[in-house]
Write an enzyme that holds these catalytic residues in place. Structure first.
Site, PDB file in Angstrom:
ATOM      1  CD  GLU A 108      -2.743  -1.147   2.545  1.00 14.32           C
ATOM      2  OE1 GLU A 108      -3.812  -1.741   2.493  1.00 14.32           O
ATOM      3  OE2 GLU A 108      -2.324  -0.590   3.579  1.00 14.32           O
ATOM      4  CB  CYS A 121       2.944   7.453   3.269  1.00 14.48           C
ATOM      5  SG  CYS A 121       3.510   6.354   4.551  1.00 14.48           S
ATOM      6  CB  CYS A 128       7.726  -4.844   8.564  1.00 13.87           C
ATOM      7  SG  CYS A 128       9.085  -3.955   9.378  1.00 13.87           S
ATOM      8  CB  CYS A 132       7.068  -2.476  16.149  1.00 16.61           C
ATOM      9  SG  CYS A 132       8.762  -2.049  15.674  1.00 16.61           S
ATOM     10  CB  CYS A 135       3.650  -1.491  13.763  1.00 14.12           C
ATOM     11  SG  CYS A 135       3.730  -1.238  11.978  1.00 14.12           S
ATOM     12  CB  CYS A 362       1.697   6.144  11.294  1.00 15.68           C
ATOM     13  SG  CYS A 362       2.878   7.074  10.374  1.00 15.68           S
TER      14      CYS A 362
END
Ligand code: SAH
Length: 371
Positions: A108, A121, A128, A132, A135, A362
């Site tokens: 995205e 962005c 990933c 974390c 997230c 975010c």
């Protein structure tokens, strides 16, 4: 023994994307054009079409010989990103696009229009590996790195969309790119740097963005921060700190067990010393987890003792992700956090949370199964 069918087997084949014009150096482009039986100067024409006119469509390239145009362009500009879903909010000023890559992997990007700028962005990795826990992308694990062209194509297509009035009508120029989409950009260093160089190279070799308007955001991979500092670029570095103490940061940003708060902050300071660019510290404010006044003071002290005017803090209220036990800090606590930083002479501005209602803010970028 028969293997039970697994989700893995049903998943699309994940592989290296085809080599694209945007993956090549200038010399390699010339060579590729020659290999296809054309004169070297055609490479420059192609670059002008791609970087200045923002097109990879042979029909637009009428200065190329009609007989061989299609073949040349098809060979050098394999389609890498196709939009599979788009959703807008904030009166059309925030647009999230779900892209399908050549192997079916989905990523995205989010385009945001402001009165004085248009910011994209971008995603640097599918998924990933940094894990974390607050997230959404971090929960997915890493599927694969994006190529330089897959990263850059997000920006080229956004620049074209801006030019064509996608953000609320009036034509605009894409002015800012932040590596705050999916992935850890410094864990895909070479592709990210190649993409950054194309973002900032003047036309017709790139989009001509101001380097300081390109922000690379990292969990704090110290050797890669130092490497970036040595590139001689004026790009902005953002460090995702989220806690000033190792005990909590190791929970929120697990790579902290490898490079501690102090090591990450020292690297950020070295980045400032090498580039003169003020570093941004990102701090997602999580209610009763990292938003205590004493943590604001500790953060202020740690930043202030490293120097003056080298850093800026960007607290952002947590965008809660599905199933998360955490929620955003209350506004009054948020204000107190900022006030305490200011008392330590550390500038801080609360970052906006554009697109949270379309899961475009975010930390919310994750591919929903329904898409
Ligand atoms: N891997 C890079 C880029 C990630 S996204 C990095 O960690 O810096 C950019 C920022 O969004 C990071 O600071 C990240 O920590 C933050 N973020 C992630 N999840 C979030 C959430 N749920 N709410 C608010 N910010 C979040």
């Amino acid at each position: 023994m028969t293997a039970a069918p697994t989700l893995q087997m049903a998943a699309p084949r994940r592989g290296k994307p085809p080599r694209h014009f945007a993956d090549m150096t200038t010399d390699e482009r010339v060579q590729a054009v020659r290999d296809a039986g054309h004169d070297a100067f055609r490479a420059r024409q192609l670059a002008t079409h791609y970087f200045t006119h923002l097109t990879a469509d042979a029909d637009d390239m009428t200065d190329l010989p009609a007989s061989s145009r299609d073949a040349l362009v098809a060979g050098l500009f394999p389609p890498l990103l196709s939009p599979s879903f788009e959703i807008a909010t904030d009166d059309g000023e925030t647009v999230k696009t779900l892209w399908s890559l050549h192997d079916g992997v989905k990523v995205e990007s989010v385009l945001m229009g402001y009165p004085d700028r248009a910011t994209l962005c971008v995603t640097s990795q599918a998924g990933c590996g940094m894990a974390c826990p607050f997230c959404a992308t971090g929960q997915m694990g890493l599927t694969r790195n994006l190529s330089a062209a897959e990263i850059f194509e997000q920006a080229r297509l956004a620049a074209r969309a801006c030019r064509d009035g996608a953000l609320g009508g009036a034509p605009r120029r894409l002015s800012n790119v932040v590596f705050m989409g999916m992935g850890e950009p410094l864990a895909n260093y070479n592709a990210v740097l190649t993409a950054v160089r194309m973002l900032i190279a003047p036309e017709p070799d790139g989009l001509g963005l101001a380097a300081r308007h390109v922000t690379v955001s990292t969990v704090g991979l110290v050797p890669a921060i130092d490497r970036l500092a040595g590139e001689g670029l004026q790009v902005t570095l953002a460090l995702s700190l989220h806690a000033p103490d190792d005990e909590l940061r190791s929970e929120l940003v697990p790579i902290n067990t490898q490079w501690s708060v102090d090591e990450a902050l020292d690297a950020a300071k070295r980045y400032f010393d090498a580039t003169g660019r003020r570093v941004s510290i990102e701090y997602a404010l999580i209610r009763a987890v990292n938003d205590q006044a004493w943590r604001a003071d500790l953060l202020g002290e740690k930043l202030a003792k490293r120097g003056r005017a080298w850093v800026h803090v960007n607290p952002i209220p947590l965008n809660p992700t599905p199933g998360s036990k955490w929620t955003a800090t209350k506004p009054a606590v948020e204000r107190e956090f900022v006030r305490r930083l200011t008392e330590h002479a550390i500038p801080a501005t609360i970052r906006d949370t554009r697109g949270s209602d379309i899961d475009g803010a975010c930390g919310q970028l994750a591919i929903k199964e329904s898409l």
